[in-house]
Design a protein around this motif. Structure first.
Motif, mmCIF file in Angstrom:
data_model
loop_
_atom_site.group_PDB
_atom_site.id
_atom_site.type_symbol
_atom_site.label_atom_id
_atom_site.label_comp_id
_atom_site.label_asym_id
_atom_site.label_seq_id
_atom_site.Cartn_x
_atom_site.Cartn_y
_atom_site.Cartn_z
ATOM 1 N N LEU A 42 0.793 -1.225 0.099
ATOM 2 C CA LEU A 42 0.014 -0.038 -0.082
ATOM 3 C C LEU A 42 0.866 1.150 -0.185
ATOM 4 O O LEU A 42 0.675 2.381 -0.787
ATOM 5 N N GLY A 43 2.010 1.298 0.946
ATOM 6 C CA GLY A 43 2.818 2.359 0.910
ATOM 7 C C GLY A 43 3.543 2.657 -0.456
ATOM 8 O O GLY A 43 3.550 3.746 -0.888
ATOM 9 N N LEU A 44 3.982 1.689 -1.042
ATOM 10 C CA LEU A 44 4.734 2.021 -2.443
ATOM 11 C C LEU A 44 3.633 2.401 -3.203
ATOM 12 O O LEU A 44 4.250 3.444 -4.046
ATOM 13 N N SER A 45 2.542 1.819 -3.483
ATOM 14 C CA SER A 45 1.709 2.401 -4.487
ATOM 15 C C SER A 45 1.267 3.741 -3.991
ATOM 16 O O SER A 45 1.182 4.832 -4.930
ATOM 17 N N MET A 46 1.268 3.995 -2.894
ATOM 18 C CA MET A 46 1.014 5.608 -2.368
ATOM 19 C C MET A 46 2.027 6.454 -3.007
ATOM 20 O O MET A 46 1.760 7.606 -3.606
ATOM 21 N N LEU A 47 3.250 6.090 -2.841
ATOM 22 C CA LEU A 47 4.554 6.702 -3.230
ATOM 23 C C LEU A 47 4.445 7.044 -4.809
ATOM 24 O O LEU A 47 4.485 8.045 -5.315
ATOM 25 N N VAL A 48 3.900 5.827 -5.503
ATOM 26 C CA VAL A 48 3.918 5.967 -6.949
ATOM 27 C C VAL A 48 3.069 6.934 -7.359
ATOM 28 O O VAL A 48 3.017 7.985 -8.132
ATOM 29 N N GLY B 44 -6.437 4.753 6.678
ATOM 30 C CA GLY B 44 -7.653 3.984 6.916
ATOM 31 C C GLY B 44 -7.262 2.520 6.163
ATOM 32 O O GLY B 44 -7.694 1.626 6.893
ATOM 33 N N ALA B 45 -6.728 2.606 4.928
ATOM 34 C CA ALA B 45 -6.316 1.260 4.431
ATOM 35 C C ALA B 45 -5.351 0.383 5.529
ATOM 36 O O ALA B 45 -5.512 -0.809 5.537
ATOM 37 N N SER B 46 -4.360 1.107 6.097
ATOM 38 C CA SER B 46 -3.611 0.703 6.722
ATOM 39 C C SER B 46 -4.075 -0.139 8.068
ATOM 40 O O SER B 46 -3.888 -1.240 8.398
ATOM 41 N N LEU B 47 -5.001 0.639 8.610
ATOM 42 C CA LEU B 47 -5.975 0.168 9.634
ATOM 43 C C LEU B 47 -6.633 -1.045 9.237
ATOM 44 O O LEU B 47 -6.861 -2.053 9.926
ATOM 45 N N LEU B 48 -7.372 -0.906 8.060
ATOM 46 C CA LEU B 48 -8.117 -1.928 7.707
ATOM 47 C C LEU B 48 -7.393 -3.209 7.415
ATOM 48 O O LEU B 48 -7.863 -4.494 7.746
ATOM 49 N N ILE C 209 -5.540 1.058 -3.839
ATOM 50 C CA ILE C 209 -5.384 1.241 -2.395
ATOM 51 C C ILE C 209 -6.590 0.673 -1.519
ATOM 52 O O ILE C 209 -6.285 -0.510 -0.887
ATOM 53 N N PRO C 210 -7.647 1.376 -1.609
ATOM 54 C CA PRO C 210 -8.809 0.698 -1.011
ATOM 55 C C PRO C 210 -9.023 -0.680 -1.516
ATOM 56 O O PRO C 210 -9.535 -1.588 -0.713
ATOM 57 N N LYS C 211 -8.934 -1.126 -2.517
ATOM 58 C CA LYS C 211 -9.274 -2.270 -3.275
ATOM 59 C C LYS C 211 -8.306 -3.257 -2.502
ATOM 60 O O LYS C 211 -8.770 -4.371 -2.054
ATOM 61 N N LEU C 212 -7.068 -3.059 -2.658
ATOM 62 C CA LEU C 212 -6.116 -4.194 -2.014
ATOM 63 C C LEU C 212 -6.430 -4.176 -0.587
ATOM 64 O O LEU C 212 -6.319 -5.366 0.151
#
Lengths: 540, 499
Positions: free
Chosen positions: B103-109, B136-140, B266-269
């Protein structure tokens, strides 16, 4: 000792393709020279391969039967629940593939030389041609299903672009149709490939405990490597047909699209008519052969039970292709479309020979592959000669070409007769062997009925009819060309000789000395026939 | 009501000071994001008007977020589980850490995507909202309790609604309102389902044996089915599984492209990372998952065939990929295939959106037919696009093929185990869908290469070196993972992917 000859044969054109892309834009003649050079060197490498090839061995169900084997681990992945998945970069050549490798090298060289009429986007054209060359070679030499599938899929893209960019007026339609048909076929292969991978283990790596699944096509041909209780080890059914039968059916349909077999052939005439001449040459000369080769290498060797079960159906489809193709050729108004339908008809013989599963039939089928590769290449070049001069291929627009172009007519007659099966030329040997195979099959293994052989002969008569009628309409009688006095219709030029003569010589040579080719394949073919006849060894 | 005595008797894990400080340590990535959000808020209200500071700050926040998770995935090893605050609410293990790295890497991209012109300054809230989605995604991903799931889902949802309306045009406002209404309804349904679960079992955490209570004979058969359906709809809505997908096309079409790229990943994964936990816990019948998978991919692929707008088409493509990801849930015991598919999906989908963003910014084009003839103007980008589209279809030589290969092998293995014909149908439908999807993916590169341009080209923005390098990196990743899938798979497998 690791031998790198096969890798060199595959990757030389691929590397050359990259170099062509990187060449400066302005000097286009260099890309042509480079492409011809690379293909010529590839031809020399193939000759070296032929010289080193020993005719005595050739059991297609064990790695010892292959020569020039290269094996490098590609990847091995532990998919915990699904077991270990291992793929190998595995190349090798045997009696089934050696002749087709030689054919591919020759046809590729000739079509590269014949590409002089391409004037636009030359760089892109030659790089795609080289890409196609490498991936077709890869198809014939790969012994790992994943590798085979990679080359098989990869072949589609350059062909798609070659038809779509340099093709005739309806190229968009033809290229998309070609692509969707073949993509559909290759996805059927994918289904079976996954099933096979799930069911076959690597006997070497699976020592103790964990099962190692493999894509190795050679291991897949041995029933001893089937994993107990797996999908293709018998016992499973889908829609009340056993999965093993599904395996054969799907592989058959997947490759039948490529061959092509009626009623899956409709992409072929469109693709041929729209493709530029050299691309048509490749399409008919080698691309169709991959379908038949794949059928032998996978469907027949991996599912012999399916092959014997459905032999009659395969034979019937073969005969339908022969006759339907010939009737369509008879009705064609366009010279290229005629040749395309004659291809459908002649590839029907391959199917008939395969279905018989006799030594004669299989030899005939393989011989037909090579012979048709040479003859149809010649025929498309013949059609290209007129097209280059007038951009018109309609048979009805011409008459009496023999008076203006006597040498061209002579070569045309040679190729027409070779194709209709005149004794002394390669087509005759191939067709006699396949029909003979179909004929004796009833008494040897009871797979086909004799009636099929008789119907196939009707196809031969029809092919004589459409060729002779075309000769009479286009080449004989008083000269006439619909749109002009015919000044542009000069006789063969030097570079046209360069591409046509070698093919003519090859046709005659194979017709007079068929042993040249048959000896090369014989031992493998005998083993092949035995393996397929041992269908009862397979479970299910 | 079923307030059984055994439930009351479950031992209470007392919270000690030590366990609090320990738990905060494992919560470090989320704390980092929270701090980042606070700092961004301060920057927004401060007199600094340039968004350079905010952008820099975000990178310095999310970079360490990825690194810390990388460290966690390393120290946690194969099977270690951290139950934060002993509350069964948040559970951290190596697998969760790996999902968070993804998730973090895709957010960086996504942050490197140049913003389109439609998004006006000040852009401060853009970075703030993106960080909110990531939190939110990280907590999920680490949530293990429906209270936590609801909070994290709402965290994702509320920020997403705002991001949808970021362009501040009429249409984007419409999309935002639609998304909000659908989303609010989905959340309401989910909350309703959770209240049923609580009413029946007295618990809403994923650690206990509530399932057995849900399925005991005290209730009619339709009750567990209703509860599971109600609860699942909230998550299935987020990951766009049919028939909860209806919000996707409008939102994808009207939202700024970088945000859409983020939505598609991100929300999907994060949703799938939670779904696989939920399905394993539920032991959800394979048949229902299979039906949803086939329905979703078919709806996505067949609707995509008729689209004229690229982003709308990619919306349907993202629905179709949700269907493929659902297929991976057919064998929830082994999440490595799901993870591999997700990772490859990130590379190819972000790559495709990067190029869509590029063409939209440079030439202001959004319709498929407007791409005609662009190959001659930028052949390199044309080749990149071919690679991404081939990968999205799932053809070799791209990792998209490898991912689908693992997926289909898994389904076949599952069929071998259960012998259910439905699985065979799923397998066959998956393959048919791959062929169908090619028909629309190929339309963009096809027009680019084979057709002529429609009108003269106006270049609005400068060529970006960054975009070029980013694309090259993604293309190489997609190609390399085909030839060397063990590089990714080996890393995935060094920790157990089962719960």
């Amino acid at each position: 000792m690791q031998n790198y000859l096969l890798s060199l044969i595959i990757f030389l054109p691929l590397a050359a393709s990259l170099v062509v892309v990187l060449l400066p834009e302005k000097n286009t003649s260099w890309s042509r020279k480079l492409a011809i050079g690379a293909t010529a060197v590839q031809c020399l490498l193939v000759i070296a391969l032929l010289a080193g090839y020993k005719v005595s061995t050739g059991d297609p169900s064990s790695l010892e039967g292959f020569q020039f084997v290269e094996s490098v681990p590609w990847f091995s992945i532990d998919l915990s629940a699904l077991g270990t998945l291992s793929a190998t970069y595995l190349l090798g050549v045997d009696g089934l593939s050696i002749a087709l490798v030689v054919l591919n090298a020759v046809v590729m060289l000739i079509s590269t030389i014949a590409s002089y009429s391409i004037k636009e986007k030359v760089k892109g054209y030659y790089s795609l041609l080289l890409l196609l060359n490498g991936s077709i070679m890869g198809c014939f030499l790969a012994l790992d299903f994943l590798l085979f599938y990679l080359f098989f899929e990869f072949m589609l893209l350059p062909m798609f672009f070659l038809i779509g960019i340099w093709g005739g007026p309806r190229r968009e339609y033809a290229s998309i149709k070609f692509f969707l048909y073949t993509l559909f076929g290759s996805l059927l292969l994918l289904i079976v490939m996954i099933g096979l991978y799930a069911s076959v283990m690597d006997p070497v790596q699976t020592g103790s405990g964990s099962v190692v699944h493999t894509f190795n096509m050679v291991y897949m041909t041995d029933p001893a490597n089937l994993i107990e209780g797996s999908l293709l080890a018998g016992g499973y059914e889908f829609l009340s047909i056993p999965l093993r039968m599904w395996g054969f059916i799907l592989l058959f349909v997947g490759f039948a699209i490529k061959i092509p077999v009626v009623p899956l052939h409709t992409w072929l005439p469109d693709a041929h008519v729209e493709a530029p001449t050299p691309v048509s040459v490749i399409l008919a000369g080698v691309l169709l052969k991959i379908g038949a080769y794949g059928l032998m290498r996978t469907a027949y060797l991996m599912f012999p039970d399916g092959a014997t079960e459905y032999a009659m159906w395969v034979g019937i489809l073969g005969v339908i292709s022969i006759i339907y193709g010939a009737l369509n050729a008879l009705a064609s108004k366009d010279l290229k479309r005629l040749v395309a339908y004659s291809s459908v008809s002649h590839m029907g013989f391959v199917l008939l020979g395969l279905a018989s599963n006799t030594t004669e039939g299989i030899s005939g089928a393989l011989f037909q592959l090579v012979s048709h590769g040479v003859i149809s290449s010649g025929l498309f070049l013949i059609a290209g000669v007129v097209y280059d001069r007038t951009h018109d291929r309609l048979i009805a627009n011409y008459s009496g070409l023999a008076t203006k172009m006597p040498r061209y007519t002579a070569l045309t007659i040679l190729f027409f007769f070779a194709s209709l099966g005149l004794p002394g030329m390669s087509g005759f040997i191939a067709e006699v062997l396949t029909v003979l195979g179909a004929f004796v099959s009833q008494s040897v293994n009871g797979l086909l009925s004799r009636g099929l052989a008789i119907f196939a002969v009707i196809g031969l008569i029809l092919s004589a009819a459409y060729y002779l009628w075309t000769l009479q309409r286009m080449y004989f009688g008083p000269f006439y060309y619909r749109f002009s006095g015919g000044d542009e219709l000069d006789d063969l030029r030097r570079r046209e000789y360069v591409v046509l003569l070698p093919l003519a010589i090859l046709t005659l040579m194979l017709g007079i000395f068929p042993g040249l080719l048959l000896d090369l394949m014989n031992s493998t073919i005998n083993q092949f026939v035995q393996l397929v006849n041992l269908a009862s060894n397979w479970p299910g | 009501m079923q307030y059984s005595s055994e439930n009351m008797n479950t031992p209470i894990n007392w919270l000690t000071l030590e366990s609090v400080s320990d738990s905060l340590y494992w919560l470090l990535p989320e704390l980092l994001l929270t701090t980042l959000i606070l700092l961004l808020t301060i920057l927004i209200i401060s007199p600094v008007k340039s968004d350079k500071w905010q952008k820099g700050l975000v990178f310095f926040g999310i970079g360490p977020y990825v690194l810390v998770n990388g460290y966690f995935s390393y120290v946690l090893g194969e099977t270690q589980i951290q139950n934060l605050f002993n509350a069964d609410m948040l559970i951290v293990n190596a697998q969760a850490a790996k999902w968070k790295i993804l998730l973090g890497l895709s957010m960086l991209v996504v942050l490197l995507f140049p913003l389109p012109l439609t998004v006006k300054r000040p852009r401060g809230e853009y970075f703030l909202l993106l960080t909110g989605v990531l939190l939110g995604a990280s907590l999920l991903v680490i949530a293990n309790h429906f209270m936590m799931v609801l909070i994290s889902l709402e965290m994702i949802s509320l920020t997403s609604y705002l991001l949808t309306g970021l362009a501040r045009t009429r249409y984007s406002a419409e999309a935002a309102v639609k998304y909000f209404l659908f989303g609010a309804a989905a959340t309401a349904v989910m909350v309703y389902g959770v209240s049923w679960l609580y009413g029946i079992t007295g618990h809403v955490s994923l650690s206990g044996s509530e399932l057995a209570m849900l399925e005991n004979n005290f209730y009619p058969d339709w009750v567990p089915f209703l509860v599971v359906t109600l609860i699942s709809s909230g998550i299935l809505f987020k990951v766009a599984v049919a028939p909860w997908h209806i919000w996707v096309p409008d939102v994808y079409e009207q939202t700024p492209t970088p945000v859409v790229a983020m939505f598609s990943v991100i929300p999907k994964l994060a949703g799938f990372a939670f779904l696989i936990k939920w399905i394993t816990w539920l032991q959800w019948p394979v048949e229902e998952v299979a039906v949803l998978a086939v329905l979703t991919m078919s709806v996505g692929n067949f609707a995509a065939l008729r689209q004229v707008n690229v982003k709308r088409m990619m919306g349907y493509s993202s629905i179709a990929h949700s269907g493929f990801l659902m297929m991976a849930l057919l064998f929830p015991g082994d999440a490595s295939v799901l993870f591999f598919y997700a990772a490859v999906y990130i590379f190819m989908n972000l790559g495709a959106f990067l190029l869509i963003n590029y063409y939209e910014r440079m030439y202001r084009i959004q319709l498929i037919k407007e791409y005609d003839g662009f190959f001659r103007i930028s052949p390199l980008f044309g080749i990149y696009l071919v690679v991404f589209m081939v990968a999205l279809t799932g053809l070799p030589p791209t990792a998209g093929f490898t991912a689908k290969l693992f997926l289909f092998s898994g389904v076949l293995a599952q069929f071998q185990e259960s012998g259910s014909a439905l699985l065979m149908f799923t397998f066959v439908f998956g393959i048919i869908n791959a062929v169908v999807s090619f028909a629309y993916y190929v339309r963009i590169p096809y027009g680019m290469i084979f057709r002529d341009m429609h009108s003269s080209v106006n270049i609005f923005k400068k060529y970006s070196v960054l975009e070029n390098f980013l694309c090259l990196f993604l293309v190489l990743a997609v190609l390399l993972l085909f030839f060397k899938p063990e590089w990714l798979m080996g890393w995935i497998n060094n920790s157990s992917f089962a719960f």
